[in-house]
Design a protein around this motif. Structure first.
Motif, PDB file in Angstrom:
ATOM      1  N   MET A   1     -43.901  -2.099  24.821  1.00 51.82           N
ATOM      2  CA  MET A   1     -44.045  -1.743  26.236  1.00 51.82           C
ATOM      3  C   MET A   1     -42.990  -2.430  27.105  1.00 51.82           C
ATOM      4  O   MET A   1     -42.376  -1.803  27.970  1.00 51.82           O
ATOM      5  N   ILE A   2     -42.785  -3.736  26.850  1.00 52.60           N
ATOM      6  CA  ILE A   2     -41.823  -4.468  27.674  1.00 52.60           C
ATOM      7  C   ILE A   2     -40.422  -3.902  27.521  1.00 52.60           C
ATOM      8  O   ILE A   2     -39.662  -3.829  28.477  1.00 52.60           O
ATOM      9  N   THR A   3     -40.102  -3.440  26.303  1.00 54.53           N
ATOM     10  CA  THR A   3     -38.774  -2.865  26.078  1.00 54.53           C
ATOM     11  C   THR A   3     -38.589  -1.579  26.872  1.00 54.53           C
ATOM     12  O   THR A   3     -37.534  -1.342  27.476  1.00 54.53           O
ATOM     13  N   SER A   4     -39.612  -0.728  26.918  1.00 55.84           N
ATOM     14  CA  SER A   4     -39.533   0.521  27.681  1.00 55.84           C
ATOM     15  C   SER A   4     -39.411   0.245  29.171  1.00 55.84           C
ATOM     16  O   SER A   4     -38.618   0.892  29.879  1.00 55.84           O
ATOM     17  N   LEU A   5     -40.205  -0.720  29.660  1.00 62.62           N
ATOM     18  CA  LEU A   5     -40.118  -1.089  31.074  1.00 62.62           C
ATOM     19  C   LEU A   5     -38.731  -1.596  31.429  1.00 62.62           C
ATOM     20  O   LEU A   5     -38.154  -1.215  32.452  1.00 62.62           O
ATOM     21  N   LEU A   6     -38.190  -2.451  30.578  1.00 59.84           N
ATOM     22  CA  LEU A   6     -36.869  -3.022  30.853  1.00 59.84           C
ATOM     23  C   LEU A   6     -35.781  -1.955  30.810  1.00 59.84           C
ATOM     24  O   LEU A   6     -34.865  -1.957  31.635  1.00 59.84           O
ATOM     25  N   GLY A   8     -36.167   1.298  31.452  1.00 62.66           N
ATOM     26  CA  GLY A   8     -36.288   2.096  32.670  1.00 62.66           C
ATOM     27  C   GLY A   8     -35.783   1.361  33.888  1.00 62.66           C
ATOM     28  O   GLY A   8     -35.080   1.931  34.736  1.00 62.66           O
ATOM     29  N   TRP A   9     -36.133   0.083  33.986  1.00 58.67           N
ATOM     30  CA  TRP A   9     -35.681  -0.733  35.113  1.00 58.67           C
ATOM     31  C   TRP A   9     -34.164  -0.861  35.114  1.00 58.67           C
ATOM     32  O   TRP A   9     -33.522  -0.769  36.166  1.00 58.67           O
ATOM     33  N   LEU A  10     -33.576  -1.043  33.938  1.00 63.83           N
ATOM     34  CA  LEU A  10     -32.126  -1.157  33.832  1.00 63.83           C
ATOM     35  C   LEU A  10     -31.442   0.113  34.334  1.00 63.83           C
ATOM     36  O   LEU A  10     -30.471   0.061  35.095  1.00 63.83           O
ATOM     37  N   GLY A  11     -31.956   1.287  33.916  1.00 60.88           N
ATOM     38  CA  GLY A  11     -31.354   2.542  34.369  1.00 60.88           C
ATOM     39  C   GLY A  11     -31.446   2.717  35.874  1.00 60.88           C
ATOM     40  O   GLY A  11     -30.479   3.146  36.529  1.00 60.88           O
ATOM     41  N   VAL A  12     -32.612   2.378  36.453  1.00 59.59           N
ATOM     42  CA  VAL A  12     -32.804   2.480  37.903  1.00 59.59           C
ATOM     43  C   VAL A  12     -31.837   1.555  38.638  1.00 59.59           C
ATOM     44  O   VAL A  12     -31.216   1.946  39.642  1.00 59.59           O
ATOM     45  N   LEU A  13     -31.690   0.341  38.156  1.00 61.09           N
ATOM     46  CA  LEU A  13     -30.826  -0.627  38.825  1.00 61.09           C
ATOM     47  C   LEU A  13     -29.354  -0.224  38.752  1.00 61.09           C
ATOM     48  O   LEU A  13     -28.597  -0.441  39.703  1.00 61.09           O
ATOM     49  N   VAL A  14     -28.952   0.354  37.629  1.00 61.39           N
ATOM     50  CA  VAL A  14     -27.567   0.829  37.513  1.00 61.39           C
ATOM     51  C   VAL A  14     -27.282   1.891  38.575  1.00 61.39           C
ATOM     52  O   VAL A  14     -26.239   1.866  39.247  1.00 61.39           O
ATOM     53  N   LEU A 301     -41.722  -5.492  39.654  1.00 64.29           N
ATOM     54  CA  LEU A 301     -43.031  -6.153  39.764  1.00 64.29           C
ATOM     55  C   LEU A 301     -43.837  -5.992  38.476  1.00 64.29           C
ATOM     56  O   LEU A 301     -44.533  -6.925  38.050  1.00 64.29           O
ATOM     57  N   LEU A 302     -43.752  -4.797  37.859  1.00 65.87           N
ATOM     58  CA  LEU A 302     -44.461  -4.592  36.596  1.00 65.87           C
ATOM     59  C   LEU A 302     -43.920  -5.501  35.503  1.00 65.87           C
ATOM     60  O   LEU A 302     -44.692  -6.099  34.727  1.00 65.87           O
ATOM     61  N   VAL A 303     -42.590  -5.609  35.428  1.00 65.74           N
ATOM     62  CA  VAL A 303     -41.992  -6.494  34.434  1.00 65.74           C
ATOM     63  C   VAL A 303     -42.398  -7.937  34.691  1.00 65.74           C
ATOM     64  O   VAL A 303     -42.761  -8.677  33.765  1.00 65.74           O
TER      65      VAL A 303
END
Length: 387
Positions: A1-6, A8-14, A301-303
């Motif tokens: 789960m943490i890998t998927s969150l990270l 997704g978060w990485l793509g959004v931040l880029v 926040l989820l991460v």
């Protein structure tokens, strides 16, 4: 789960970092030409003000408009069914103020909304081939407002000039929210215009040629939509070649914000209803910008919550994974870029939001866009299901 969150978060931040560096930075670092004053020979301009029960505002505004430092212009007030003796005031002011005239609108047309009807009459009755729009509750920043807004028309291809209209500063969170949302809206439409994708402007400070208005049949495609006399017309008529922006502070108009939550809510409902009529490509762009803004905070926040849970359950090994460190670092970079770039634009836009309040603006906008989206989805589902 943490890998998927990270991931997704990485793509959004880029996406957010790219928007800040390659889109919004256009507005933050674009040179602003020094005003040269009114030209000795210039094309005529009709300044149009639509007013409905704006007696006191007209009394204050009209002397400022007629005192503009420009050689050839008129101020045309459309008195739209006012019942507060605005017509008596205008009758008294016409002999006193140069270049002022007014037209009284006594009826409400069945086929078009009132303001669009009044503006259409103004376009037909304007003396000059270029019109500059503002509202009765706005105030020009200087007597160079008119000259500065007209200046970009020196380019033969320019037919429309998008201006800036900050809201005045008042105490309270509502005013802070209004100024924050207005700032980011201006950042988006100015930056998109500079990038060759103009999609909206604000009628509080907007100039275009009458010929452009009539070539696009005025408000015909959205004449029954309540609102949109500014942004929907720009969305329809603007092209990468025919639009310019005016960023000099002398060309701003200062506007009066709503002072109650109920008034502001009605205003935003109207704006959101109008936004549904934008071109599909523009809606996708805006959705990408605001959606990634929300997700940059929400996924963060989820991460953070997940990491805290790992710590509490003594599963700390994931804290040292490179993906977590890289993504957290990118969020810090995105946060700093927002503070720096949007803060610089805010400073240029009459300090709509103070630099030290920019982090609060960042988070406030994320919450605001999240709640607005949730409300729209809820409203859509209620209409679809009937509950």
């Amino acid at each position: 789960m943490i890998t998927s969150l990270l991931a997704g978060w990485l793509g959004v931040l880029v996406i957010q970092v790219l928007c800040l560096l390659f889109l919004f930075a256009r507005t933050a670092f674009r040179p602003v030409p020094t005003p040269v004053g009114a030209p000795s020979a210039a094309q005529g301009v009709t300044v149009v003000v639509c007013a409905n029960n704006e007696h006191d505002n007209l009394l204050e505004l009209l002397p400022m408009l007629t005192a503009q430092d420009y050689p050839l212009f008129e101020v045309l007030v459309m008195d739209d069914r006012s019942t507060d003796l605005s017509d008596v005031l205008l009758e008294e002011l016409v002999p006193l103020l140069p270049n002022l005239r007014y037209i009284r609108v006594d009826v409400e047309a069945a086929h078009v909304t009132p303001k669009k009807y009044a503006l259409t009459i103004a376009m037909k009755k304007a003396t000059y081939p270029t019109v500059l729009l503002t509202d009765a509750d706005c105030r020009p920043a200087s007597d160079q407002w008119l000259a500065g807004m007209v200046a970009p028309l020196q380019s033969p291809s320019t037919e429309m000039v998008l201006g800036i209209s900050p809201y005045s500063r008042r105490p309270g969170f509502l005013n802070f929210l209004i100024r924050s949302e207005t700032l980011f809206t201006a950042v988006q439409y100015v930056s998109m215009a500079l990038a060759g994708r103009p999609y909206m402007g604000v009628g509080r400070n907007l100039l275009y040629r009458r010929d452009l208005f009539f070539r696009h049949k005025g408000f015909y495609s959205h004449m029954r939509v309540w609102g949109g006399d500014d942004d929907l017309f720009v969305n329809e008529a603007a092209t990468p070649q025919n639009v310019a922006v005016s960023l000099h502070p002398d060309t701003f108009t200062l506007s009066t914000p709503k002072e109650t939550w109920a008034d502001w809510k009605r205003q935003k409902q109207r704006h959101l209803a109008v936004g549904k009529h934008y071109k599909t490509g523009d809606k996708l762009w805006l959705g990408l910008i605001t959606g990634t803004h929300v997700l940059s905070w929400l996924l963060g926040l989820l991460v953070a919550g997940y990491v805290v849970w790992l710590i509490l359950t003594h599963q700390t090994t994931l804290l040292y994974q490179p993906l977590l460190l890289i993504t957290t670092g990118l969020f810090v970079l995105r946060f700093g870029l927002f503070w720096g770039i949007i803060g610089r634009i805010s400073h240029r836009f009459d300090q709509l939001v103070r630099w030290y309040a920019m982090p609060a603006t960042d988070l406030t906008l994320a919450v605001y866009y999240c709640l607005s989206t949730a409300r729209m989805v809820f409203t859509w589902r209620r209409k679809q299901t009937g509950w």
